[in-house]
Design an enzyme around this catalytic site. Structure first.
Site, PDB file in Angstrom:
ATOM      1  N   HIS A   1     -33.158 -16.749  -0.175  1.00 59.47           N
ATOM      2  CA  HIS A   1     -32.441 -17.998  -0.444  1.00 59.47           C
ATOM      3  C   HIS A   1     -33.260 -19.160   0.082  1.00 59.47           C
ATOM      4  O   HIS A   1     -33.901 -19.053   1.122  1.00 59.47           O
ATOM      5  CB  HIS A   1     -31.069 -18.005   0.242  1.00 59.47           C
ATOM      6  CG  HIS A   1     -30.093 -17.034  -0.344  1.00 59.47           C
ATOM      7  ND1 HIS A   1     -29.515 -17.219  -1.576  1.00 59.47           N
ATOM      8  CD2 HIS A   1     -29.607 -15.862   0.132  1.00 59.47           C
ATOM      9  CE1 HIS A   1     -28.714 -16.206  -1.828  1.00 59.47           C
ATOM     10  NE2 HIS A   1     -28.750 -15.364  -0.816  1.00 59.47           N
TER      11      HIS A   1
ATOM     12  N   CYS B   1     -32.620 -23.711  -4.867  1.00 57.37           N
ATOM     13  CA  CYS B   1     -32.082 -22.452  -5.376  1.00 57.37           C
ATOM     14  C   CYS B   1     -31.602 -22.628  -6.821  1.00 57.37           C
ATOM     15  O   CYS B   1     -31.880 -21.790  -7.675  1.00 57.37           O
ATOM     16  CB  CYS B   1     -30.949 -21.962  -4.486  1.00 57.37           C
ATOM     17  SG  CYS B   1     -30.347 -20.324  -4.942  1.00 57.37           S
TER      18      CYS B   1
END
Length: 109
Positions: free
Chosen positions: A21, A33
């Site tokens: 992430h 992201c």
């Protein structure tokens, strides 16, 4: 951090993997992201639709994971189209990496 691993053989992208992430913002507001996801999923969808090619796809998990592999045998003209789309994806991801290098890293194998 998002790690993008691109696997090549004979100078062609055979597979790629995204994991991790970015953590560049709160959940639901992470622009890195979101950008990486949009570029990669958009490319996968384009290959499957425009090139009529089934890909070996694994995704999911809490770690933000996507693995995409090409089938072993593709006609040369289809492979050329797939490569153009994959290289375009890589250019977009490199643009994100250039601007947000603390959140995404691309490596080639």
């Amino acid at each position: 951090m998002i790690l993008v691993t691109v696997n090549r053989s004979d100078n062609q992208i055979k597979s790629f993997e995204l994991s991790g992430h970015a953590d560049s913002g709160p959940y639901g507001y992470d622009l890195v992201c979101a950008g990486v996801s949009a570029v990669s999923i958009g490319t996968v969808n384009a290959v499957m639709e425009l090139c009529e090619t089934n890909l070996d796809i694994e995704q999911g998990g809490e770690g933000g994971y996507l693995s995409v592999k090409l089938p072993n045998q593709l006609r040369p003209e289809i492979m050329a189209e797939v490569q153009l789309l994959f290289e375009g994806m890589l250019i977009s991801l490199k643009s994100i990496e250039l601007e947000y290098s603390e959140f995404i890293k691309i490596k080639n194998k």
